[in-house]
Write an enzyme that holds these catalytic residues in place. Structure first.
Site, PDB file in Angstrom:
ATOM      1  N   ARG A 254       2.903   4.090  20.360  1.00 22.66           N
ATOM      2  CA  ARG A 254       3.097   5.357  19.298  1.00 22.66           C
ATOM      3  C   ARG A 254       4.278   5.738  19.871  1.00 22.66           C
ATOM      4  O   ARG A 254       3.829   5.892  21.366  1.00 22.66           O
ATOM      5  CB  ARG A 254       1.649   6.136  18.843  1.00 22.66           C
ATOM      6  CG  ARG A 254       1.374   5.187  17.634  1.00 22.66           C
ATOM      7  CD  ARG A 254       1.743   5.048  16.384  1.00 22.66           C
ATOM      8  NE  ARG A 254       0.960   4.440  15.380  1.00 22.66           N
ATOM      9  CZ  ARG A 254       0.659   3.060  14.987  1.00 22.66           C
ATOM     10  NH1 ARG A 254       1.491   2.543  15.623  1.00 22.66           N
ATOM     11  NH2 ARG A 254       0.198   3.314  14.032  1.00 22.66           N
TER      12      ARG A 254
ATOM     13  N   ASP B 185       9.110  -0.584  21.589  1.00 17.77           N
ATOM     14  CA  ASP B 185       9.045  -1.044  20.450  1.00 17.77           C
ATOM     15  C   ASP B 185       9.009  -0.359  19.523  1.00 17.77           C
ATOM     16  O   ASP B 185       8.466  -0.392  18.667  1.00 17.77           O
ATOM     17  CB  ASP B 185       7.997  -2.072  20.068  1.00 17.77           C
ATOM     18  CG  ASP B 185       7.747  -2.844  18.861  1.00 17.77           C
ATOM     19  OD1 ASP B 185       8.650  -3.588  18.661  1.00 17.77           O
ATOM     20  OD2 ASP B 185       6.740  -2.662  18.398  1.00 17.77           O
TER      21      ASP B 185
ATOM     22  N   GLU C   2      11.874   6.621  13.582  1.00 17.63           N
ATOM     23  CA  GLU C   2      12.112   5.174  13.661  1.00 17.63           C
ATOM     24  C   GLU C   2      12.408   5.290  12.226  1.00 17.63           C
ATOM     25  O   GLU C   2      11.938   6.186  11.580  1.00 17.63           O
ATOM     26  CB  GLU C   2      11.109   5.138  13.542  1.00 17.63           C
ATOM     27  CG  GLU C   2      10.289   4.290  15.465  1.00 17.63           C
ATOM     28  CD  GLU C   2       8.849   3.752  15.260  1.00 17.63           C
ATOM     29  OE1 GLU C   2       8.473   3.036  13.610  1.00 17.63           O
ATOM     30  OE2 GLU C   2       8.191   3.405  15.982  1.00 17.63           O
TER      31      GLU C   2
ATOM     32  N   HIS D  79       9.690  -1.602  15.826  1.00 21.76           N
ATOM     33  CA  HIS D  79       8.275  -2.071  15.613  1.00 21.76           C
ATOM     34  C   HIS D  79       8.380  -2.982  14.804  1.00 21.76           C
ATOM     35  O   HIS D  79       7.423  -2.784  13.949  1.00 21.76           O
ATOM     36  CB  HIS D  79       8.541  -0.645  14.150  1.00 21.76           C
ATOM     37  CG  HIS D  79       7.100  -0.187  15.157  1.00 21.76           C
ATOM     38  ND1 HIS D  79       6.780   1.381  14.426  1.00 21.76           N
ATOM     39  CD2 HIS D  79       5.197  -1.009  14.964  1.00 21.76           C
ATOM     40  CE1 HIS D  79       5.056   1.300  14.593  1.00 21.76           C
ATOM     41  NE2 HIS D  79       4.978   0.222  14.982  1.00 21.76           N
ATOM     42  N   VAL D  80       7.966  -4.043  15.582  1.00 24.25           N
ATOM     43  CA  VAL D  80       8.011  -5.049  14.593  1.00 24.25           C
ATOM     44  C   VAL D  80       6.934  -6.079  15.787  1.00 24.25           C
ATOM     45  O   VAL D  80       6.297  -7.604  15.722  1.00 24.25           O
ATOM     46  CB  VAL D  80       9.049  -6.135  14.675  1.00 24.25           C
ATOM     47  CG1 VAL D  80      10.248  -5.695  13.693  1.00 24.25           C
ATOM     48  CG2 VAL D  80      10.183  -6.631  16.231  1.00 24.25           C
ATOM     49  N   SER D  81       6.079  -5.453  17.221  1.00 24.27           N
ATOM     50  CA  SER D  81       5.178  -6.252  17.570  1.00 24.27           C
ATOM     51  C   SER D  81       4.039  -6.851  16.579  1.00 24.27           C
ATOM     52  O   SER D  81       3.496  -7.867  17.261  1.00 24.27           O
ATOM     53  CB  SER D  81       4.745  -5.273  18.545  1.00 24.27           C
ATOM     54  OG  SER D  81       4.042  -4.688  18.652  1.00 24.27           O
TER      55      SER D  81
END
Length: 322
Positions: free
Chosen positions: A228, A252, A257, A276-278
């Site tokens: 986070r 990430d 965001e 934030h795509v992991s």
């Protein structure tokens, strides 16, 4: 009963499966929280990712009985005043290990090989060779040893890395060489080539990655955050990257965001940013739907005590730890 599924990519696919398996419920979809507000008032159930945990939306949901997070994190839902009286919150923990572990390996190799520089050279049609560094023989300190952390430990061990973990619950794990207590985060960070943050955003964890931790890290070490953004004191990280206190970072997640265009992290050559795509893969509906289906079956039958991945208590206890 009315169910609202919110997601800009997978809402329709999840909804179509629900309609097929539970033909007596009314399922509606929306790509985001803004477009969902017209449907929220009549909903008994809302399924969404934390990015759609919108105060205005949930304040309209006066009939809401259950929130199913489509991700593992629930901190955004827990922070909503509109959900103070919610009694049933479930999440999708346990399914993200493979993809986030792969992304972590990608980050580490990219940092050691300076892969962003190679891509920039390709864009510029510049053929310039320079040496990289191998992952084998490096060390990683994993902060947060849930399902994701354990999968990362397994793969890092296969690459010939030394693996340590920061957790309050050490256990016999074949791929972890050393354990540290949560209060020993700085010590663990000082020993590793990579400090990996995959911890939840509990009250005790928010802001733990601060100047003290970055000062403890070696100048040739890297921070990777797939947990986070709130775990990091971002100005302290930016200062550490600028001064060379640490070698670089792969992030990430971020404090805000989407990350604002004027944030200095965008322009730092020793930093890799991803949106934030992991955990985001094409197969995600296949991963998450078994949890959704199981919980819906129990919910409709009145067996809420048997629903999986229940978050109890719904509101976090102050000072709770992973």
């Amino acid at each position: 009963m009315k169910v609202l599924v919110i997601d800009h990519l997978f809402a329709e696919e999840i909804a179509s499966r629900l309609r097929a398996d539970f033909p007596d419920i009314d399922v509606v979809t929306a790509p985001g929280s803004q477009s969902a507000q017209g449907d929220a008032a009549a909903c008994d159930v809302i399924m969404a990712l934390g990015m759609n945990a919108d105060e205005t939306l949930f304040a309209q949901a006066k009939n809401l009985k259950w929130v199913q997070s489509l991700g593992a994190g629930v901190d955004k839902f827990q922070s909503l005043a509109a959900l103070d009286k919610l009694e049933l919150l479930t999440n999708a923990k346990g399914i993200h290990g493979p993809q986030i572990a792969e992304m972590t390996i990608l980050f580490m190799i990219s940092l050691l090989r300076d892969f962003p520089a190679l891509v920039r050279q390709q864009d510029a049609k510049n053929w310039r060779r320079f040496p990289g560094r191998k992952l084998q023989g490096r060390s990683i300190a994993i902060w947060g040893l849930g399902t994701i952390g354990e999968e990362i430990a397994r793969i890092c061990h296969a690459f010939g890395m030394t693996v340590s973990a920061i957790t309050r619950t050490p256990r016999d794990h074949p791929f972890i060489d050393r354990y540290y207590k949560p209060g020993e985060l700085a010590e663990a960070a000082s020993t590793a080539d990579f400090l990996l943050a995959v911890a939840p955003a509990t009250a005790e964890n928010v802001g733990r990655l601060n100047a003290d931790i970055f000062e403890a890290m070696r100048a040739d070490s890297y921070l990777i955050n797939v947990g986070r953004g709130s775990l990091v004191v971002e100005p302290d990280l930016i200062a550490a990257l600028k001064t060379g206190a640490i070698a670089g970072a792969a992030l990430d997640v971020a404090s805000a965001e989407p990350l604002p265009p004027d944030n200095p992290l965008w322009d730092m050559p020793n930093t890799i940013l991803t949106p934030h795509v992991s955990g985001m893969i094409e197969e995600y509906p296949e991963q998450v739907y078994p949890i959704v289906k199981t919980n819906m079956a129990h919910f409709l039958a009145g067996r809420t005590d048997q629903m999986i991945n229940r978050v109890d208590p719904v509101k976090p206890l102050t000072g709770s730890t992973p």
